[in-house]
Design a protein around this motif. Structure first.
Motif, short mmCIF file in Angstrom:
data_model
loop_
_atom_site.label_atom_id
_atom_site.label_comp_id
_atom_site.label_asym_id
_atom_site.label_seq_id
_atom_site.Cartn_x
_atom_site.Cartn_y
_atom_site.Cartn_z
N VAL A 67 0.74 -1.59 -3.27
CA VAL A 67 -0.27 -2.40 -2.59
C VAL A 67 -1.28 -1.50 -1.88
CG1 VAL A 67 -0.65 -4.11 -0.79
CG2 VAL A 67 1.29 -4.34 -2.32
N GLY A 68 -0.78 -0.47 -1.19
CA GLY A 68 -1.67 0.44 -0.47
C GLY A 68 -2.67 1.11 -1.39
N SER A 69 -2.20 1.55 -2.56
CA SER A 69 -3.10 2.20 -3.52
C SER A 69 -4.20 1.27 -3.96
CB SER A 69 -2.30 2.67 -4.73
OG SER A 69 -2.07 4.04 -4.67
N PHE A 70 -3.81 0.01 -4.25
CA PHE A 70 -4.85 -0.93 -4.69
C PHE A 70 -5.83 -1.22 -3.56
CE2 PHE A 70 -2.27 -1.54 -8.41
CZ PHE A 70 -3.21 -1.83 -9.39
N TYR A 71 -5.34 -1.32 -2.33
CA TYR A 71 -6.24 -1.51 -1.18
C TYR A 71 -7.22 -0.36 -1.08
CZ TYR A 71 -3.56 -5.39 0.94
OH TYR A 71 -2.95 -6.58 1.21
N VAL A 72 -6.68 0.87 -1.07
CA VAL A 72 -7.53 2.05 -0.85
C VAL A 72 -8.53 2.20 -2.00
CG1 VAL A 72 -7.58 4.57 -0.73
CG2 VAL A 72 -5.89 3.30 0.58
N ALA A 73 -8.02 2.20 -3.25
CA ALA A 73 -8.91 2.44 -4.38
C ALA A 73 -9.89 1.28 -4.58
CB ALA A 73 -8.09 2.68 -5.65
N GLY A 74 -9.39 0.05 -4.38
CA GLY A 74 -10.26 -1.12 -4.54
C GLY A 74 -11.36 -1.12 -3.48
#
Lengths: 283, 301
Positions: A67-74
């Motif tokens: 989830v964190g990766s998608f938040y950051v990259a998104g």
């Protein structure tokens, strides 16, 4: 057989061997990651956060990092997109073809594209210290958006530059202003390429570890607000691989597989979309 | 006056948009300058404290005692990057020439996208592969020759880095070779040269600058690469003396120590200087490559 034919034959064998070696090395990487990742993968890996600490806890999964990766990259891709669209429109519509300003800006963006991500990470951290921001989701998003901005600009610029100038001229001839032409003609013509560029930037953003190392922090929880630290997949791999516990290392392998799948999927999707959507363009 | 209100409003919007977008475009171009200046300002304290030559050429790295000699890290970077280039350049050139000149269409169409696709694989994933496959392999191979190493060494880092820069060099080299006009190949072949002679004496000579630029871009990518190297290079503060010694390149130093630098005086400034050195080297390489490529583009047009 004369000497030059022998030389050619030898070189040809060497070339084929080199190509085979490179392709098989690349295949070996994907194979290694898949085999270890699939062995470590389980349903709880995808649906649970780590229990009892990411370094020592032996239970739970990597939902926090996914989830964190998608938040950051998104978030970073969105932010960089908002900046890149006006930049690319300015370079192609508002500047004259062959203008000096546009050439200098393009050159600087190309130079920025070559800056190592660890430098973005350190610089982002410097900025965060200056404004009193701690390692957080927001810090990660801001830094990664700096990192993907040149990637986005360059990829979008390449597509927009392909639009024939006749098209812009016919829009002007109908009485449209540059802004109207930019938004209604250029953006629409380039939409396929723009989508491709966004996917490429997202893929690069989600895979980069060095830029989020100091800026996004690390946490066992899914971040609830922009000021909380956020785990990301690359850092989950990096930290969890270094533990002595095989259960924790498994989380690293699973994270590596998920990250690879996400990156390869965005890359494949962008190629597909690029090819399909260009069919409707006015050549 | 003569213009209807709607037109006047559109023109006003147009002017405003041009101004705003122009400002944003200039700002984004300036980011790289801002980064360089910011890093420089932050590394001023250590430059005032120690001379640049002692920072660059001393091996004394004792942050607690205020001694910051970057030599082991600079040597580490040079060893690792050099190894990667030695491994990558011949393989990449052979592959690129094969793909651009010899390969049947089917193979070219199959292999090129595959290599491009793998350019996107994240650095940490290459690191995992390095830890799982390359490190044990190097350890075992060194054993056959009677050397002992943990496997976390210059050679492992060089192999991983070489694989990471394959796509960069191959992609660009193939593109440059394809851009060489077909007529000069035909002219050479019609004079009785073999295909290989044509490639060696005509095509490669014509493409030389571009191929060099591709190699330099690969080099700068390798020099700035952090995570994969950090995971396999061994990270011992000592200048390596061979391929089986551990190395501690500059990016790995920054990544390992940035978080804890705040408590020691001048440590943060030293880290910023490390960043600045890294940025300087990479920028010089990038700009050189870019200038060469721009000249070639003009020549072809």
């Amino acid at each position: 057989m004369d000497r030059r034919r022998v030389e050619e034959a030898v070189m040809k064998v060497l070339m084929k061997a080199a190509t085979l070696l490179i392709v098989s090395l690349l295949g070996l990487i994907v194979l290694t990651i898949s085999v270890r990742g699939i062995r470590a993968m389980s349903w709880s890996m995808l649906t649970q956060t780590p229990k009892g600490g990411f370094y020592l806890g032996r239970e739970g999964g990597i939902l926090n990092a996914i989830v964190g990766s998608f938040y950051v990259a998104g978030g970073a891709t969105g932010l960089a997109f908002a900046a890149a669209v006006p930049v690319v429109l300015y370079l192609n519509v508002f500047c004259r073809r062959g203008s000096r300003t546009a050439a200098v800006i393009r050159f600087l963006l190309d130079v920025l594209w070559g800056v190592p991500s660890i430098v973005f990470g350190a610089f982002g951290f410097l900025l965060m210290l200056a404004v009193g921001l701690r390692a957080s989701l927001l810090g990660g998003i801001l830094t990664v958006s700096l990192f993907v901005l040149p990637i986005l600009c360059r990829a979008m610029d390449e597509v927009v530059r392909m639009i024939p100038s006749d098209l812009l001229e016919s829009s002007y001839a109908l009485g449209a202003t540059r802004l109207q032409t930019a938004v209604r003609v250029v953006l629409r013509q380039a939409s396929a390429g723009i989508l491709t560029a966004v996917l490429i930037a997202f893929g690069r953003g989600i895979g980069d570890a060095a830029s989020v190392l100091f800026t996004a922090g690390y946490s066992d929880q899914i971040p609830q607000s922009l000021t909380r630290p956020a785990a990301t997949l690359p850092l989950a791999i990096f930290f969890q691989l270094g533990t002595p516990f095989p259960q924790v290392q498994d989380r690293a392998y699973a994270a590596a597989l998920i990250l690879t799948v996400v990156v390869l999927a965005t890359s494949l999707l962008s190629r597909r979309l690029g090819r399909r959507l260009t069919r409707h363009m006015i050549p | 006056m003569g213009l209807p209100n709607r037109t006047r409003r559109s023109l006003l919007y147009d002017r405003a948009a041009a101004g705003a977008m122009g400002l944003l475009a200039r700002l984004s171009g300036l980011i790289v300058v801002v980064i360089a200046v910011g890093l420089f300002l932050k590394s001023v304290p250590i430059l005032k404290n120690q001379s640049l030559s002692s920072l660059l050429f001393s091996s004394e790295w004792f942050p607690l005692r205020g001694q910051f000699g970057f030599l082991p890290f600079i040597m580490g970077s040079l060893w690792v990057t050099g190894t990667a280039m030695v491994l990558a350049v011949p393989l990449c050139l052979l592959t690129a020439i094969y793909l651009a000149e010899y390969a049947p269409l089917g193979i070219r169409e199959g292999v090129r996208p595959l290599i491009d696709l793998l350019a996107g694989i994240p650095s940490v994933v290459y690191g995992v592969w390095g830890v799982l496959v390359v490190v044990p392999w190097v350890k075992r191979a060194a054993g056959w020759f009677g050397y002992s190493t943990s496997g976390y060494c210059v050679l492992s880092a060089g192999i991983v880095l070489a694989v990471m820069i394959f796509p960069v060099i191959i992609h660009m080299t193939v593109e440059i070779l394809r851009a060489v006009p077909q007529e000069i190949r035909e002219a050479s072949l019609s004079l009785g040269a073999t295909q290989w002679q044509t490639i060696k004496k005509v095509v490669l000579r014509k493409a030389f600058g571009g191929v060099l630029a591709a190699i330099v871009l690969g080099l700068s990518r390798a020099f700035g690469e952090t995570m994969a190297v950090l995971m396999v290079a061994g990270n011992a503060v000592r200048s390596p003396t061979g391929f089986l010694d551990p190395a501690y390149p500059l990016p790995a130093l920054i990544a390992n120590n940035y978080g804890e630098m705040m408590s020691i005086p001048l440590y943060d400034s030293a880290m910023m200087l490390a960043c600045l050195i890294l940025l300087g080297v990479v920028l010089v390489f990038n700009i050189l490559a870019k200038l060469v490529l721009m000249r070639i583009q003009k020549e072809i047009q």
